[in-house]
Scaffold this motif. Structure first.
Motif, PDB file in Angstrom:
ATOM      1  N   LEU A  35       0.869  -1.178   0.000  1.00 43.11           N
ATOM      2  CA  LEU A  35       0.000   0.000   0.000  1.00 43.11           C
ATOM      3  C   LEU A  35       0.903   1.224   0.000  1.00 43.11           C
ATOM      4  O   LEU A  35       1.901   1.277   0.728  1.00 43.11           O
ATOM      5  N   ASP A  55      -0.871  -2.675  -4.518  1.00 42.81           N
ATOM      6  CA  ASP A  55      -2.289  -3.017  -4.433  1.00 42.81           C
ATOM      7  C   ASP A  55      -3.184  -1.791  -4.397  1.00 42.81           C
ATOM      8  O   ASP A  55      -4.236  -1.762  -5.042  1.00 42.81           O
ATOM      9  N   VAL A  56      -2.797  -0.781  -3.621  1.00 44.46           N
ATOM     10  CA  VAL A  56      -3.674   0.373  -3.416  1.00 44.46           C
ATOM     11  C   VAL A  56      -2.836   1.607  -3.107  1.00 44.46           C
ATOM     12  O   VAL A  56      -1.790   1.519  -2.465  1.00 44.46           O
ATOM     13  N   ARG A  80      -5.533   0.044  -7.128  1.00 48.77           N
ATOM     14  CA  ARG A  80      -6.790   0.740  -6.898  1.00 48.77           C
ATOM     15  C   ARG A  80      -6.512   2.000  -6.074  1.00 48.77           C
ATOM     16  O   ARG A  80      -5.463   2.145  -5.455  1.00 48.77           O
ATOM     17  N   THR A  81      -7.466   2.896  -6.078  1.00 45.83           N
ATOM     18  CA  THR A  81      -7.311   4.173  -5.395  1.00 45.83           C
ATOM     19  C   THR A  81      -8.267   4.267  -4.219  1.00 45.83           C
ATOM     20  O   THR A  81      -9.387   3.746  -4.255  1.00 45.83           O
ATOM     21  N   ALA A  82      -7.811   4.958  -3.171  1.00 41.61           N
ATOM     22  CA  ALA A  82      -8.640   5.162  -1.985  1.00 41.61           C
ATOM     23  C   ALA A  82      -8.378   6.561  -1.448  1.00 41.61           C
ATOM     24  O   ALA A  82      -7.251   7.061  -1.495  1.00 41.61           O
ATOM     25  N   GLN A  97     -12.283   3.438  -3.744  1.00 41.31           N
ATOM     26  CA  GLN A  97     -12.651   3.143  -2.357  1.00 41.31           C
ATOM     27  C   GLN A  97     -12.720   4.461  -1.591  1.00 41.31           C
ATOM     28  O   GLN A  97     -11.704   5.110  -1.355  1.00 41.31           O
TER      29      GLN A  97
END
Length: 205
Positions: A35, A55-56, A80-82, A97
């Protein structure tokens, strides 16, 4: 580049860009999953830091100096983005996210708790990593630094909100040895900053 090892994770950091932004990689010791906290600048540096696997990406808040490498890093890794719910629509690419206070992010065996800290921006978030073998670690973006809370741009209301959130959601619940990893500059600890809360309130910034 500094490296710290916890019970579940290896923490690496890199200082990037013209504003001394600090990007952090949290890597699961068991699975190797990664991350990234704040793809701020210098995508080549960040891609080398994650060894091309990610992963993010968690963006702590919407400001431009924290998202300069976000698109390039996501394109290169497929991560992916959060981001915090109230800042997500201001980022330069879609956020998959949307984070709320109390949410949990998992990367392999690593568990990160989301702490919403309102004031620097409406959707600023911190990430708390609890460690069974040593001090906990909290990644605070621009909400908490050595010497004070983040800039609230002259708004007394935003300053009081940020100070209240930092007090209630960090200082009131975390041990003094908890390591604070800010979005710029050097780390500190909750214990080092705790005695100064009253003076921060008095000065108003």
């Amino acid at each position: 580049m500094a490296t710290t090892t916890t019970a579940t994770a290896v923490l690496d950091e890199a200082h990037v860009g013209t504003m001394d932004n600090v990007a952090y990689v949290v890597r699961c010791r068991t699975t190797g999953r990664r991350l990234l906290v704040d793809a701020a600048a210098e995508p080549e540096t960040l891609l080398a830091l994650v060894d091309g696997e990610l992963d993010v990406v968690v963006t702590t808040h919407r400001h431009h100096d924290h998202v300069g490498a976000l698109a390039a890093v996501v394109e290169a890794t497929g991560a992916r983005t959060a981001a915090g719910e109230l800042d997500a629509d201001e980022l330069p690419l879609p956020v998959q996210q949307r984070l709320e206070h109390g949410d949990v992010l998992r990367v392999g065996d690593v568990v990160l708790e989301v702490v919403h800290l309102r004031g620097h921006t409406p959707g600023s978030v911190a990430l708390l990593l609890r460690d069974a073998d040593g001090p906990d670690h909290v990644f605070t973006g621009d909400s908490l630094f050595p010497g004070g809370v983040g800039n609230t741009f002259g708004s007394a209301e935003a300053f009081l909100q940020l100070l209240a959130d930092v007090t209630e959601r960090l200082f009131d619940v975390l041990d003094d040895d908890t390591v604070v990893h800010p979005g710029h500059g050097a780390p500190t600890t909750i214990g080092a900053e705790r005695p100064h809360l009253a003076s921060w309130r008095e000065r108003g910034w």
